[in-house]
Design a protein around this motif. Structure first.
Motif, PDB file in Angstrom:
ATOM      1  N   UNK A   1      28.792  35.848  36.817  1.00 57.65           N
ATOM      2  CA  UNK A   1      29.345  36.519  35.431  1.00 57.65           C
ATOM      3  C   UNK A   1      28.915  38.244  35.432  1.00 57.65           C
ATOM      4  N   UNK A   2      27.776  38.551  36.013  1.00 61.28           N
ATOM      5  CA  UNK A   2      27.280  39.898  35.902  1.00 61.28           C
ATOM      6  C   UNK A   2      28.144  40.560  36.808  1.00 61.28           C
ATOM      7  N   UNK A   3      28.312  40.384  37.896  1.00 57.51           N
ATOM      8  CA  UNK A   3      29.071  41.003  38.933  1.00 57.51           C
ATOM      9  C   UNK A   3      30.590  41.064  38.373  1.00 57.51           C
ATOM     10  N   UNK A   4      31.081  40.207  37.866  1.00 55.13           N
ATOM     11  CA  UNK A   4      32.557  39.994  37.413  1.00 55.13           C
ATOM     12  C   UNK A   4      32.712  40.921  36.308  1.00 55.13           C
ATOM     13  N   UNK A   5      31.599  41.024  35.443  1.00 54.04           N
ATOM     14  CA  UNK A   5      31.872  41.726  34.168  1.00 54.04           C
ATOM     15  C   UNK A   5      31.819  43.495  34.618  1.00 54.04           C
ATOM     16  N   UNK A   6      31.161  43.812  35.737  1.00 56.79           N
ATOM     17  CA  UNK A   6      31.521  45.036  36.247  1.00 56.79           C
ATOM     18  C   UNK A   6      33.002  45.803  36.509  1.00 56.79           C
ATOM     19  N   UNK A   7      33.786  44.569  36.689  1.00 55.21           N
ATOM     20  CA  UNK A   7      35.098  44.988  37.012  1.00 55.21           C
ATOM     21  C   UNK A   7      35.971  45.804  35.938  1.00 55.21           C
TER      22      UNK A   7
ATOM     23  N   UNK B   1      38.777  56.005  44.425  1.00 54.06           N
ATOM     24  CA  UNK B   1      38.057  56.122  45.894  1.00 54.06           C
ATOM     25  C   UNK B   1      36.739  55.341  45.601  1.00 54.06           C
ATOM     26  N   UNK B   2      35.975  55.683  44.417  1.00 52.26           N
ATOM     27  CA  UNK B   2      34.845  55.079  44.335  1.00 52.26           C
ATOM     28  C   UNK B   2      35.103  53.084  44.153  1.00 52.26           C
ATOM     29  N   UNK B   3      35.957  52.942  43.278  1.00 52.63           N
ATOM     30  CA  UNK B   3      36.439  51.383  43.316  1.00 52.63           C
ATOM     31  C   UNK B   3      36.589  50.928  44.458  1.00 52.63           C
ATOM     32  N   UNK B   4      37.234  51.482  45.443  1.00 54.64           N
ATOM     33  CA  UNK B   4      37.598  50.914  46.689  1.00 54.64           C
ATOM     34  C   UNK B   4      36.554  50.305  47.626  1.00 54.64           C
ATOM     35  N   UNK B   5      35.501  51.531  47.640  1.00 52.52           N
ATOM     36  CA  UNK B   5      34.288  51.323  48.351  1.00 52.52           C
ATOM     37  C   UNK B   5      33.127  50.215  47.589  1.00 52.52           C
ATOM     38  N   UNK B   6      33.220  50.261  46.588  1.00 51.78           N
ATOM     39  CA  UNK B   6      32.278  49.015  45.749  1.00 51.78           C
ATOM     40  C   UNK B   6      32.999  47.919  45.763  1.00 51.78           C
ATOM     41  N   UNK B   7      34.285  47.710  45.677  1.00 47.79           N
ATOM     42  CA  UNK B   7      35.162  46.332  45.540  1.00 47.79           C
ATOM     43  C   UNK B   7      34.703  45.291  46.836  1.00 47.79           C
TER      44      UNK B   7
ATOM     45  N   UNK C   1      32.129  45.453  48.522  1.00 43.51           N
ATOM     46  CA  UNK C   1      30.828  44.933  48.424  1.00 43.51           C
ATOM     47  C   UNK C   1      30.853  44.004  47.274  1.00 43.51           C
ATOM     48  N   UNK C   2      31.438  44.058  46.404  1.00 44.87           N
ATOM     49  CA  UNK C   2      31.089  43.401  45.130  1.00 44.87           C
ATOM     50  C   UNK C   2      31.904  42.176  45.306  1.00 44.87           C
ATOM     51  N   UNK C   3      33.058  41.913  45.901  1.00 45.53           N
ATOM     52  CA  UNK C   3      33.766  40.621  46.333  1.00 45.53           C
ATOM     53  C   UNK C   3      32.876  39.754  47.234  1.00 45.53           C
ATOM     54  N   UNK C   4      32.371  40.634  48.219  1.00 46.90           N
ATOM     55  CA  UNK C   4      31.390  40.081  49.165  1.00 46.90           C
ATOM     56  C   UNK C   4      30.181  39.048  48.646  1.00 46.90           C
ATOM     57  N   UNK C   5      29.460  39.768  47.499  1.00 48.35           N
ATOM     58  CA  UNK C   5      28.373  39.224  46.874  1.00 48.35           C
ATOM     59  C   UNK C   5      28.926  37.950  45.952  1.00 48.35           C
ATOM     60  N   UNK C   6      30.011  38.059  45.410  1.00 54.02           N
ATOM     61  CA  UNK C   6      30.719  36.963  44.301  1.00 54.02           C
ATOM     62  C   UNK C   6      31.161  35.884  45.421  1.00 54.02           C
ATOM     63  N   UNK C   7      31.586  36.070  46.314  1.00 49.84           N
ATOM     64  CA  UNK C   7      31.937  34.907  47.395  1.00 49.84           C
ATOM     65  C   UNK C   7      30.613  34.159  47.760  1.00 49.84           C
TER      66      UNK C   7
END
Length: 334
Positions: A149-155, A164-170, A172-178
């Motif tokens: 829920x914490x990582x999803x709320x960051x979206x 450009x920053x979102x693309x780099x973070x996405x 990593x973030x999706x990998x963590x959530x998965x």
């Protein structure tokens, strides 16, 4: 109740145990001592205590501190020493006006609590391994859900951050959530394995799931909270524990308030039962009829939902006691 004349209070922490003993005249029999919270240390200390005092007349009391008191449970069960685990809140409320705090004073307060409540103290038993395993896994499951829920709320911040920053973070973030979701599935599989490897727990789990509105996670938590329905003898006791049982609020002639539920509750179970009540209102024709009827009578919506929570708790105890699945009687009404 046994005729206890030695009352030992223990203040439990992760590393150490503070111990004090008194007699039935409130005199110190066992001066303040500190030992490490390890099985070997506890066993050695209480083997000596069992020699100095008559074991059957000795009552050991300590706060229920979760896993930190597991070593005590194990040793006392092995040595056949009478012991009681008491809610930390109950101990705190019994102390009265208190200035300052120390582990020594806490141990003494617990010993005095045992003496003053000796006639109503209920002996404890070690937590059965399957229930302990379920409790630990369920706790881990809650942490993983919170992390997801914490990582999803960051979206939600995506609209305010350069692409450009979102693309780099996405990535990593999706990998963590998965990965978290995979771990969540692993824990769910382990929980199911424990449930279905124990006949009694399987029976209770299946019976609870026959009640409309109650889902699998609530069924698991009910089994954990009630210790496979050995902790409470009736539905009223469980309702009090959940914080859904109404109590009078009045005093003398000036205060005549409405009945209220207590704030002292297992908040997790109360939240789960609230979700169950909303589901039951939607999918159980009998509950829906009850809700609509009371709403037309002008009853408060939250009051009605709390009544439904109580109905669900009563149903849980009914199916467990009768060892029969729940039957929707509304279906058979003419």
């Amino acid at each position: 109740m046994k005729n206890y004349n030695v009352f030992i209070g223990i203040d439990v922490s992760k590393e150490t145990l503070d111990i004090i003993g008194i007699n039935d005249e409130s005199e110190i029999l066992l001066n303040h001592q500190i030992i490490s919270n390890k099985v070997s240390s506890i066993k050695s200390f209480f083997k000596k205590a069992s020699v100095n005092f008559i074991k059957d007349q000795m009552l050991v009391t300590y706060e229920d501190t979760g896993i930190y008191s597991n070593h005590l449970d194990k040793v006392f069960s092995l040595l056949k020493i009478n012991y009681c685990k008491v809610s930390a809140l109950e101990i705190k409320k019994s102390k009265g006006l208190q200035r300052g705090k120390s582990d020594k004073d806490d141990a003494k307060a617990i010993a005095y609590y045992a003496l003053s409540h000796k006639n109503k103290m209920r002996l404890s038993e070690p937590l059965e391994n399957n229930i302990l395993h379920l409790r630990v896994l369920y706790s881990q499951r809650e942490k993983i859900i919170t992390a997801i829920q914490t990582f999803n709320s960051n979206k939600e911040l995506d609209d305010f951050i350069p692409k450009s920053i979102i693309k780099d973070l996405a990535k990593t973030q999706n990998s963590i959530i998965n990965n978290l979701k995979k771990n969540l599935k692993t824990i769910d599989d382990q929980i199911n394995k424990i449930i279905h490897n124990n006949t009694l727990i399987t029976i209770y789990y299946d019976l609870i799931n026959t009640i409309p509105g109650i889902g699998t996670q609530t069924a698991v938590y009910l089994i954990i909270a009630t210790r496979a329905f050995t902790r409470f003898s009736n539905s009223r006791q469980l309702a009090c524990y959940c914080g859904i049982a109404p109590f009078p609020y009045e005093s003398g002639t000036s205060i005549k308030g409405k009945n209220k539920v207590s704030q002292f509750a297992d908040k997790k179970l109360k939240t789960l039962l609230n979700m169950c009540a909303l589901n039951a209102k939607k999918y159980d024709p009998q509950i829906k009829l009850y809700f609509d009827k009371k709403l037309k009578e002008g009853k408060n919506k939250m009051l009605i939902l709390n009544n439904i929570r109580n109905k669900l708790v009563h149903r849980v105890f009914a199916v467990i006691k009768r060892q029969q699945p729940y039957v929707i009687t509304h279906t058979f009404a003419a």
